[in-house]
Design a protein around this motif. Structure first.
Motif, PDB file in Angstrom:
ATOM      1  N   PHE A  47       0.881  -1.177   0.000  1.00 35.93           N
ATOM      2  CA  PHE A  47       0.000   0.000   0.000  1.00 35.93           C
ATOM      3  C   PHE A  47       0.920   1.229   0.000  1.00 35.93           C
ATOM      4  O   PHE A  47       1.178   1.844   1.017  1.00 35.93           O
ATOM      5  CB  PHE A  47      -0.903  -0.046   1.238  1.00 35.93           C
ATOM      6  N   THR A  48       1.421   1.563  -1.198  1.00 34.45           N
ATOM      7  CA  THR A  48       2.521   2.530  -1.270  1.00 34.45           C
ATOM      8  C   THR A  48       2.066   3.983  -1.354  1.00 34.45           C
ATOM      9  O   THR A  48       2.798   4.881  -0.956  1.00 34.45           O
ATOM     10  CB  THR A  48       3.387   2.252  -2.516  1.00 34.45           C
ATOM     11  N   ALA A  49       0.904   4.240  -1.937  1.00 39.16           N
ATOM     12  CA  ALA A  49       0.416   5.614  -2.138  1.00 39.16           C
ATOM     13  C   ALA A  49       1.430   6.460  -2.907  1.00 39.16           C
ATOM     14  O   ALA A  49       1.510   7.670  -2.720  1.00 39.16           O
ATOM     15  CB  ALA A  49       0.067   6.266  -0.790  1.00 39.16           C
ATOM     16  N   THR A  50       2.186   5.810  -3.789  1.00 39.58           N
ATOM     17  CA  THR A  50       3.286   6.470  -4.504  1.00 39.58           C
ATOM     18  C   THR A  50       2.882   7.798  -5.156  1.00 39.58           C
ATOM     19  O   THR A  50       3.626   8.771  -5.095  1.00 39.58           O
ATOM     20  CB  THR A  50       3.825   5.538  -5.621  1.00 39.58           C
ATOM     21  N   PHE A  51       1.734   7.811  -5.808  1.00 42.50           N
ATOM     22  CA  PHE A  51       1.335   9.021  -6.550  1.00 42.50           C
ATOM     23  C   PHE A  51       0.299   9.862  -5.804  1.00 42.50           C
ATOM     24  O   PHE A  51      -0.334  10.720  -6.398  1.00 42.50           O
ATOM     25  CB  PHE A  51       0.781   8.629  -7.927  1.00 42.50           C
ATOM     26  N   PRO A  58      -2.372  14.996  -2.299  1.00 40.26           N
ATOM     27  CA  PRO A  58      -3.614  15.476  -1.680  1.00 40.26           C
ATOM     28  C   PRO A  58      -4.118  16.767  -2.327  1.00 40.26           C
ATOM     29  O   PRO A  58      -5.326  17.001  -2.351  1.00 40.26           O
ATOM     30  CB  PRO A  58      -3.231  15.706  -0.220  1.00 40.26           C
ATOM     31  N   GLU A  59      -3.187  17.578  -2.891  1.00 38.03           N
ATOM     32  CA  GLU A  59      -3.623  18.816  -3.552  1.00 38.03           C
ATOM     33  C   GLU A  59      -4.446  18.490  -4.798  1.00 38.03           C
ATOM     34  O   GLU A  59      -5.464  19.118  -5.068  1.00 38.03           O
ATOM     35  CB  GLU A  59      -2.412  19.686  -3.940  1.00 38.03           C
ATOM     36  N   HIS A  60      -4.006  17.488  -5.563  1.00 39.80           N
ATOM     37  CA  HIS A  60      -4.766  17.089  -6.759  1.00 39.80           C
ATOM     38  C   HIS A  60      -6.120  16.511  -6.385  1.00 39.80           C
ATOM     39  O   HIS A  60      -7.126  16.797  -7.030  1.00 39.80           O
ATOM     40  CB  HIS A  60      -3.972  16.054  -7.576  1.00 39.80           C
ATOM     41  N   TRP A  61      -6.142  15.676  -5.370  1.00 36.65           N
ATOM     42  CA  TRP A  61      -7.428  15.117  -4.927  1.00 36.65           C
ATOM     43  C   TRP A  61      -8.378  16.246  -4.543  1.00 36.65           C
ATOM     44  O   TRP A  61      -9.542  16.254  -4.943  1.00 36.65           O
ATOM     45  CB  TRP A  61      -7.227  14.215  -3.709  1.00 36.65           C
ATOM     46  N   GLN A  80       1.848   5.170   8.869  1.00 36.32           N
ATOM     47  CA  GLN A  80       3.156   5.792   9.118  1.00 36.32           C
ATOM     48  C   GLN A  80       4.247   4.715   9.214  1.00 36.32           C
ATOM     49  O   GLN A  80       5.351   4.885   8.696  1.00 36.32           O
ATOM     50  CB  GLN A  80       3.111   6.603  10.420  1.00 36.32           C
ATOM     51  N   ASP A  81       3.902   3.597   9.848  1.00 33.29           N
ATOM     52  CA  ASP A  81       4.889   2.522  10.043  1.00 33.29           C
ATOM     53  C   ASP A  81       4.970   1.584   8.837  1.00 33.29           C
ATOM     54  O   ASP A  81       6.002   0.972   8.597  1.00 33.29           O
ATOM     55  CB  ASP A  81       4.524   1.684  11.278  1.00 33.29           C
ATOM     56  N   VAL A  82       3.858   1.420   8.121  1.00 36.49           N
ATOM     57  CA  VAL A  82       3.769   0.418   7.060  1.00 36.49           C
ATOM     58  C   VAL A  82       3.215   1.081   5.809  1.00 36.49           C
ATOM     59  O   VAL A  82       2.308   1.915   5.903  1.00 36.49           O
ATOM     60  CB  VAL A  82       2.805  -0.730   7.485  1.00 36.49           C
ATOM     61  N   GLY A  83       3.729   0.699   4.643  1.00 37.30           N
ATOM     62  CA  GLY A  83       3.142   1.160   3.383  1.00 37.30           C
ATOM     63  C   GLY A  83       3.536   2.577   3.017  1.00 37.30           C
ATOM     64  O   GLY A  83       4.702   2.837   2.692  1.00 37.30           O
ATOM     65  N   PRO A  84       2.608   3.519   3.061  1.00 34.75           N
ATOM     66  CA  PRO A  84       2.906   4.879   2.580  1.00 34.75           C
ATOM     67  C   PRO A  84       3.989   5.587   3.400  1.00 34.75           C
ATOM     68  O   PRO A  84       4.691   6.451   2.876  1.00 34.75           O
ATOM     69  CB  PRO A  84       1.568   5.614   2.746  1.00 34.75           C
ATOM     70  N   ASN A 131     -28.828  14.618   2.006  1.00 35.16           N
ATOM     71  CA  ASN A 131     -27.535  14.909   1.390  1.00 35.16           C
ATOM     72  C   ASN A 131     -27.163  13.715   0.534  1.00 35.16           C
ATOM     73  O   ASN A 131     -27.721  12.621   0.692  1.00 35.16           O
ATOM     74  CB  ASN A 131     -26.455  15.126   2.448  1.00 35.16           C
ATOM     75  N   TYR A 132     -26.189  13.905  -0.350  1.00 37.52           N
ATOM     76  CA  TYR A 132     -25.765  12.835  -1.250  1.00 37.52           C
ATOM     77  C   TYR A 132     -24.250  12.688  -1.134  1.00 37.52           C
ATOM     78  O   TYR A 132     -23.511  13.645  -1.387  1.00 37.52           O
ATOM     79  CB  TYR A 132     -26.163  13.214  -2.680  1.00 37.52           C
ATOM     80  N   LEU A 133     -23.815  11.508  -0.695  1.00 36.33           N
ATOM     81  CA  LEU A 133     -22.389  11.254  -0.483  1.00 36.33           C
ATOM     82  C   LEU A 133     -21.952  10.192  -1.477  1.00 36.33           C
ATOM     83  O   LEU A 133     -22.361   9.032  -1.379  1.00 36.33           O
ATOM     84  CB  LEU A 133     -22.152  10.782   0.963  1.00 36.33           C
ATOM     85  N   LEU A 134     -21.146  10.595  -2.454  1.00 36.90           N
ATOM     86  CA  LEU A 134     -20.804   9.741  -3.590  1.00 36.90           C
ATOM     87  C   LEU A 134     -19.383   9.214  -3.446  1.00 36.90           C
ATOM     88  O   LEU A 134     -18.435   9.989  -3.313  1.00 36.90           O
ATOM     89  CB  LEU A 134     -20.946  10.562  -4.890  1.00 36.90           C
ATOM     90  N   ASN A 135     -19.252   7.885  -3.501  1.00 37.29           N
ATOM     91  CA  ASN A 135     -17.971   7.248  -3.182  1.00 37.29           C
ATOM     92  C   ASN A 135     -17.102   6.937  -4.400  1.00 37.29           C
ATOM     93  O   ASN A 135     -17.595   6.513  -5.444  1.00 37.29           O
ATOM     94  CB  ASN A 135     -18.246   5.932  -2.445  1.00 37.29           C
ATOM     95  N   ILE A 136     -15.785   7.095  -4.191  1.00 40.16           N
ATOM     96  CA  ILE A 136     -14.786   6.589  -5.131  1.00 40.16           C
ATOM     97  C   ILE A 136     -13.739   5.802  -4.329  1.00 40.16           C
ATOM     98  O   ILE A 136     -13.524   6.077  -3.150  1.00 40.16           O
ATOM     99  CB  ILE A 136     -14.072   7.727  -5.884  1.00 40.16           C
ATOM    100  N   GLY A 137     -13.092   4.832  -4.984  1.00 46.52           N
ATOM    101  CA  GLY A 137     -12.011   4.090  -4.339  1.00 46.52           C
ATOM    102  C   GLY A 137     -10.719   4.333  -5.090  1.00 46.52           C
ATOM    103  O   GLY A 137     -10.582   3.900  -6.233  1.00 46.52           O
ATOM    104  N   PRO A 138      -9.760   5.037  -4.497  1.00 51.25           N
ATOM    105  CA  PRO A 138      -8.464   5.234  -5.164  1.00 51.25           C
ATOM    106  C   PRO A 138      -7.659   3.925  -5.204  1.00 51.25           C
ATOM    107  O   PRO A 138      -7.901   3.018  -4.403  1.00 51.25           O
ATOM    108  CB  PRO A 138      -7.753   6.257  -4.270  1.00 51.25           C
ATOM    109  N   THR A 139      -6.684   3.843  -6.111  1.00 51.80           N
ATOM    110  CA  THR A 139      -5.823   2.665  -6.171  1.00 51.80           C
ATOM    111  C   THR A 139      -4.810   2.714  -5.021  1.00 51.80           C
ATOM    112  O   THR A 139      -4.657   3.736  -4.360  1.00 51.80           O
ATOM    113  CB  THR A 139      -5.028   2.631  -7.486  1.00 51.80           C
ATOM    114  N   LYS A 140      -4.094   1.607  -4.863  1.00 53.66           N
ATOM    115  CA  LYS A 140      -3.069   1.570  -3.809  1.00 53.66           C
ATOM    116  C   LYS A 140      -1.992   2.638  -4.020  1.00 53.66           C
ATOM    117  O   LYS A 140      -1.332   3.059  -3.086  1.00 53.66           O
ATOM    118  CB  LYS A 140      -2.423   0.178  -3.739  1.00 53.66           C
ATOM    119  N   ASP A 141      -1.834   3.095  -5.284  1.00 51.62           N
ATOM    120  CA  ASP A 141      -0.851   4.144  -5.573  1.00 51.62           C
ATOM    121  C   ASP A 141      -1.376   5.533  -5.252  1.00 51.62           C
ATOM    122  O   ASP A 141      -0.653   6.513  -5.404  1.00 51.62           O
ATOM    123  CB  ASP A 141      -0.490   4.154  -7.073  1.00 51.62           C
ATOM    124  N   GLY A 142      -2.659   5.614  -4.926  1.00 48.79           N
ATOM    125  CA  GLY A 142      -3.220   6.938  -4.672  1.00 48.79           C
ATOM    126  C   GLY A 142      -3.727   7.611  -5.927  1.00 48.79           C
ATOM    127  O   GLY A 142      -3.866   8.833  -5.966  1.00 48.79           O
TER     128      GLY A 142
END
Ligand SMILES: *[C@@H]1O[C@H](CO)[C@@H](O)[C@H](O)[C@H]1NC(C)=O
Ligand SMILES: *[C@@H]1O[C@H](CO)[C@@H](O)[C@H](O)[C@H]1NC(C)=O
Ligand SMILES: *[C@@H]1O[C@H](CO)[C@@H](O)[C@H](O)[C@H]1NC(C)=O
Ligand SMILES: *[C@@H]1O[C@H](CO)[C@@H](O)[C@H](O)[C@H]1NC(C)=O
Length: 464
Positions: A108-112, A115-118, A154-158, A332-343
């Motif tokens: 789970f690297t979150a390489t890309f 947060p500004e782009h998101w 913090q300890d694992v992945g990203p 209200n309407y809460l619409l979900n997306i799932g980012p990849t492991k790279d973010g």
């Protein structure tokens, strides 16, 4: 004698005035009442206004399940909790023997992850709030939780504080920040121990759930706590009412924070702040309590899955129709997306979010800070939904009438009635028919000249 009466009256007025301000006062004034840890008291708290005005939010499911990215975010449970054959086969065919769920963590690297782009994307989608999974049922925390040893971002992945980074980027853009938090953790040894004890012990709650909830609030000062994973135990096991009393009385977000309704078995749809009821809940008529529909662009999963297909992706029309219907019915309407492991947020999700933003850029006036009207769906047609703002009424058409003339049964016209389409200049012609009601001649334009491709909004002024 007379002065004594006046004096006594003044004295009584002062005493009554003081008593009133101690017990909270009328509209417009800050109330100083304290909430007690029971549902009668907690349920009586007025919902902070920002939430109802916001109307549209983006939900983000992101965690270690984004690494196998197969099936859904319930991957671990289907594999190790239920031993579903397809999941066991998937592991056997794709991973070495002995590969555990924890082994996905480092990938789970979150390489890309930027947060500004998101945050730019969510802003462009017209979202006024964003809800991020801080911890799903797998227990992995997307922030450096001091009580999630070696199972945090913090300890694992990203090796990053994902919750903190996204929050900073959202706040810069004036968006509210909601934190999703799962009360239960499928495989946490202390949760399993409490379960074995029939939830008569609270080892897991006192050493994991509660420390993390308090940590999230104190560290990130969320505007919203979106609770989940409550269903196996009563709220007394989770200590929910004690937490909420602290949240409403003494926390750093006590005046602004909003919560949902998943705080223990049978709480959902009955207790808490706004109601989610079930996932993807849409009521049939106007409820008497603030609610939110949460749903996912990928209809079969909340987390990213690599085996996603186009047939499971909600269309722009479906999404906008649901948003309109939810808001018309007071939700209200809460619409979900799932980012990849790279973010990465894959382009199909970006496209859907931007389509909502494009529609809202024209029609937002009928959505943000609107109120339900006296009628929600037009009597004549299930494809016209109403909202209102002050004296103005908005009729949102999900279908174009065949003859180009829209008949609305509900609005009563007056001598000052005017009709406009949002995004177009000038008024539309209308007439009053004793049988068909208000007849509106819709504009005859080239398709490219319409402000939007579907869900056109008519603004009606001077109607009752
Ligand atoms: C921030 O957003 C709120 C609600 O969406 C709005 O009322 C306010 O004017 C905004 N503030 C700024 C500085 O844009
Ligand atoms: C529940 O909350 C109360 C009040 O904050 C606290 O005293 C108690 O220790 C909590 N119990 C658990 C199991 O966390
Ligand atoms: C929740 O409702 C179910 C069904 O009515 C009931 O069996 C269960 O005991 C309830 N749980 C709690 C905590 O009230
Ligand atoms: C609206 O209702 C009236 C009266 O029942 C009917 O005559 C008219 O055709 C209806 N219009 C539409 C668009 O359904």
């Amino acid at each position: 004698m007379r002065w004594q009466v006046v004096g006594l009256t003044l004295f009584l007025l002062l005493v009554l005035g003081a008593a009133k301000s101690r017990h909270g006062s009328r509209r417009g004034h800050r109330t100083y009442r304290r909430y007690t840890p029971d549902w009668t008291s907690l349920d009586a708290r007025p919902l902070p206004a920002w939430y109802d005005e916001a109307k549209f939010g983006v939900f983000v499911h992101w965690g270690v399940y984004s690494v196998p990215a197969w099936g859904s975010e319930w991957f671990w449970w289907h594999w190790k909790g239920e031993h579903q054959v397809l999941y066991e086969l998937f592991m056997r065919n794709n991973y070495p023997p002995g590969f555990s769920y924890a082994d996905f963590g480092p990938q789970f690297t979150a390489t890309f992850f930027d947060p500004e782009h998101w945050a730019d994307l969510f802003r462009a989608a017209g979202a006024r709030y964003v809800v991020l999974t801080t911890k799903h049922h797998e227990g992995f925390t997307n922030w450096p939780s001091p009580v999630s040893w070696n199972w945090n971002s913090q300890d694992v992945g990203p090796h990053r504080d994902l919750v903190g980074e996204l929050g900073t980027a959202l706040r810069k853009r004036n968006m509210s920040y909601g934190l999703y938090h799962s009360l239960l953790e499928w495989f946490h040894p202390l949760y399993l121990l409490d379960k074995k004890n029939g939830f008569k012990t609270q080892y897991f709650v006192s050493s994991k759930t509660m420390p993390e909830l308090y940590d999230l609030v104190n560290r990130y000062k969320p505007d919203l706590i979106w609770s989940d994973g409550e269903w196996e135990c009563p709220d007394t096991y989770w200590n929910s009412t004690n937490f909420l009393a602290w949240l409403y009385n003494d926390s750093p977000v006590k005046d602004r924070v909003v919560v949902n309704d998943r705080w223990g078995q049978n709480c959902s749809c009955h207790h808490g702040g706004f109601y989610n009821c079930q996932d993807k809940y849409m009521p049939g008529s106007l409820p008497n309590h603030k609610w939110e529909m949460c749903t996912s662009i990928d209809k079969s999963s909340w987390g990213y899955r690599r085996n996603m297909v186009m047939a499971s992706i909600a269309s722009e029309e479906e999404i906008i129709s649901e948003l309109v219907q939810a808001v018309s019915l007071g939700g209200n309407y809460l619409l979900n997306i799932g980012p990849t492991k790279d973010g990465v947020i894959v382009p199909i999700f970006q496209e859907r979010l931007l389509a909502v933003g494009n529609w809202l850029s024209i029609n937002g006036e009928a959505i943000y800070a609107s109120k339900p009207w006296r009628v929600q769906a037009d009597k004549n047609s299930t494809s016209v939904w109403y909202t209102s703002k002050g004296p103005d009424v908005y009729a949102i058409l999900l279908q174009w009438p065949e003859n180009g003339v829209l008949s609305l049964a509900s609005p009563t016209t007056t001598s000052t009635t005017e009709v406009k389409m949002l995004g177009l200049k000038g008024n539309l012609k209308w007439s009053k028919d004793p049988v068909q009601g208000l007849l509106i001649s819709l504009p005859l334009l080239a398709p490219s000249d319409f402000p939007v491709k579907y869900a056109w909004t008519l603004k009606l002024t001077g109607v009752e």
